[in-house]
Write a protein that holds these residues in place. Structure first.
Motif, PDB file in Angstrom:
ATOM      1  N   GLU A  46      48.498  27.062  54.360  1.00 24.27           N
ATOM      2  CA  GLU A  46      48.201  25.813  55.329  1.00 24.27           C
ATOM      3  C   GLU A  46      46.518  25.767  56.098  1.00 24.27           C
ATOM      4  N   ALA A  47      46.175  27.154  56.721  1.00 25.13           N
ATOM      5  CA  ALA A  47      44.966  26.918  57.023  1.00 25.13           C
ATOM      6  C   ALA A  47      43.762  26.594  56.109  1.00 25.13           C
ATOM      7  N   ILE A  48      44.017  27.224  54.856  1.00 22.35           N
ATOM      8  CA  ILE A  48      43.032  26.555  53.850  1.00 22.35           C
ATOM      9  C   ILE A  48      43.058  25.313  53.567  1.00 22.35           C
ATOM     10  N   ALA A  49      44.293  24.856  53.535  1.00 21.97           N
ATOM     11  CA  ALA A  49      44.489  23.446  53.118  1.00 21.97           C
ATOM     12  C   ALA A  49      43.794  22.601  54.522  1.00 21.97           C
ATOM     13  N   SER A  50      43.920  23.205  55.437  1.00 23.95           N
ATOM     14  CA  SER A  50      43.196  22.305  56.638  1.00 23.95           C
ATOM     15  C   SER A  50      41.872  21.905  56.738  1.00 23.95           C
ATOM     16  N   ASN A  51      41.106  22.577  55.883  1.00 23.18           N
ATOM     17  CA  ASN A  51      39.592  22.725  55.738  1.00 23.18           C
ATOM     18  C   ASN A  51      39.331  22.395  54.253  1.00 23.18           C
ATOM     19  N   PRO A  52      38.937  21.111  54.005  1.00 21.57           N
ATOM     20  CA  PRO A  52      38.578  20.708  52.492  1.00 21.57           C
ATOM     21  C   PRO A  52      37.443  21.531  51.724  1.00 21.57           C
ATOM     22  N   TRP A  54      36.889  24.716  52.457  1.00 20.84           N
ATOM     23  CA  TRP A  54      37.502  25.936  52.258  1.00 20.84           C
ATOM     24  C   TRP A  54      38.350  25.995  51.087  1.00 20.84           C
ATOM     25  N   GLN A  55      39.245  24.990  51.093  1.00 22.46           N
ATOM     26  CA  GLN A  55      39.850  24.943  49.900  1.00 22.46           C
ATOM     27  C   GLN A  55      39.313  24.481  48.428  1.00 22.46           C
ATOM     28  N   GLU A  56      38.061  23.743  48.525  1.00 17.69           N
ATOM     29  CA  GLU A  56      37.383  23.557  47.511  1.00 17.69           C
ATOM     30  C   GLU A  56      36.439  24.874  46.943  1.00 17.69           C
ATOM     31  N   HIS A  57      36.290  25.739  48.041  1.00 11.16           N
ATOM     32  CA  HIS A  57      35.671  26.691  47.589  1.00 11.16           C
ATOM     33  C   HIS A  57      36.552  27.996  46.830  1.00 11.16           C
ATOM     34  N   VAL A  58      37.790  27.921  47.451  1.00 14.42           N
ATOM     35  CA  VAL A  58      38.774  28.784  46.739  1.00 14.42           C
ATOM     36  C   VAL A  58      38.919  28.511  45.386  1.00 14.42           C
ATOM     37  N   ALA A  59      39.043  27.427  45.085  1.00 11.79           N
ATOM     38  CA  ALA A  59      39.259  26.897  43.741  1.00 11.79           C
ATOM     39  C   ALA A  59      38.163  27.231  43.058  1.00 11.79           C
ATOM     40  N   ARG A  60      36.851  26.973  43.600  1.00 12.99           N
ATOM     41  CA  ARG A  60      35.577  27.217  42.647  1.00 12.99           C
ATOM     42  C   ARG A  60      35.268  28.661  42.362  1.00 12.99           C
ATOM     43  N   ALA A  61      35.634  29.577  43.146  1.00 11.10           N
ATOM     44  CA  ALA A  61      35.471  31.006  42.978  1.00 11.10           C
ATOM     45  C   ALA A  61      36.588  31.603  42.377  1.00 11.10           C
ATOM     46  N   ALA A  62      37.667  31.153  41.803  1.00 16.15           N
ATOM     47  CA  ALA A  62      38.947  31.642  41.533  1.00 16.15           C
ATOM     48  C   ALA A  62      38.627  32.684  40.178  1.00 16.15           C
ATOM     49  N   ASP A  63      37.616  32.470  39.400  1.00 16.37           N
ATOM     50  CA  ASP A  63      37.051  33.190  38.286  1.00 16.37           C
ATOM     51  C   ASP A  63      36.408  34.155  38.644  1.00 16.37           C
ATOM     52  N   VAL A  64      35.832  34.718  39.989  1.00 14.46           N
ATOM     53  CA  VAL A  64      35.416  35.691  40.275  1.00 14.46           C
ATOM     54  C   VAL A  64      36.290  36.990  40.336  1.00 14.46           C
ATOM     55  N   PRO A  65      36.127  37.949  39.652  1.00 14.86           N
ATOM     56  CA  PRO A  65      37.080  39.055  39.809  1.00 14.86           C
ATOM     57  C   PRO A  65      37.263  39.425  41.299  1.00 14.86           C
ATOM     58  N   GLU A  66      38.603  39.931  41.663  1.00  9.64           N
ATOM     59  CA  GLU A  66      38.640  40.296  43.022  1.00  9.64           C
ATOM     60  C   GLU A  66      38.440  41.904  43.161  1.00  9.64           C
ATOM     61  N   ALA A  67      37.888  42.163  44.263  1.00 11.92           N
ATOM     62  CA  ALA A  67      37.107  43.729  44.401  1.00 11.92           C
ATOM     63  C   ALA A  67      38.454  44.743  44.556  1.00 11.92           C
ATOM     64  N   THR A  68      38.037  45.741  43.924  1.00 15.57           N
ATOM     65  CA  THR A  68      39.192  46.802  44.215  1.00 15.57           C
ATOM     66  C   THR A  68      38.493  48.084  44.114  1.00 15.57           C
TER      67      THR A  68
END
Length: 201
Positions: A46-52, A54-68
């Motif tokens: 809900e916090a992400i959805a409140s900021n367009p 933020w929401q757009e960047h989350v979708a755009r960066a989804a293909d970047v691997p997560e750090a481990t």
């Protein structure tokens, strides 16, 4: 000998993501092997959805691997990127760092080259203190802190010897000066790490 450089960042609306890409590009142009990794998002939906943005960047960066933690093990150099949060790193990055305790106790992070970069919404909103807060971590690790300093003409235009920083305002993205400074930082860290790796070999 080419260095292994891990560029690990958290970005909410994309400014730190853009800087991270430039840091990685600078390291790659210095012949380093590079891993660009994003910190997993932990904010509620809900916090992400409140900021367009933020929401757009989350979708755009989804293909970047997560750090481990494996990325830290692999790296000769570690560069952290984070937005400013009250003059300190974002909680998402801090949570990742807090998971390095076992590696730290075993000395597996000692001797790695380290640096940091950031973005904040106002000119004096805590960019330097955020980078300096991350150097506290590097001191505890026994890391070798390599700042950009004033080692390239672009630094005299950017004005931050601690690490690349950007004034994001209300959702802006870095311009060419900031991206050039980030590429310089990545290149400098890769070059120092490569020299250290070669001497150790």
């Amino acid at each position: 000998m080419s260095a292994h450089v891990a560029v690990i960042y958290y970005s909410s609306t994309g400014a730190v993501h853009a800087l991270a890409q430039a840091v990685a590009d600078g390291a790659w142009k210095a012949a380093a092997a590079v891993r660009l990794r994003r910190i997993a998002e932990t904010a509620p939906a809900e916090a992400i959805a409140s900021n367009p943005a933020w929401q757009e960047h989350v979708a755009r960066a989804a293909d970047v691997p997560e750090a481990t933690l494996d990325d830290l093990e692999w790296a000769d150099a570690i560069v952290f990127g984070t937005p400013v949060r009250y003059g300190t790193p974002a909680a998402q990055l801090k949570q990742f760092i807090d998971g390095t305790g076992a590696m730290w106790r075993q000395g597996r992070l000692a001797g790695k080259v380290c640096g940091a970069f950031t973005a904040g919404s106002t000119a004096h909103g805590g960019q330097e203190s955020t980078i300096l807060a991350l150097t506290n971590v590097f001191h505890h690790w026994g890391g070798i802190i390599v700042p950009p300093g004033y080692t390239d003409p672009v630094q005299f235009r950017l004005g931050n010897p601690y690490g690349t920083s950007f004034v994001a305002g209300m959702g802006g993205l870095p311009g060419e000066v900031e991206l050039a400074a980030a590429r310089h930082q990545g290149r400098r860290i890769a070059e120092v790490a490569s020299r250290l790796a070669a001497s150790a070999a």
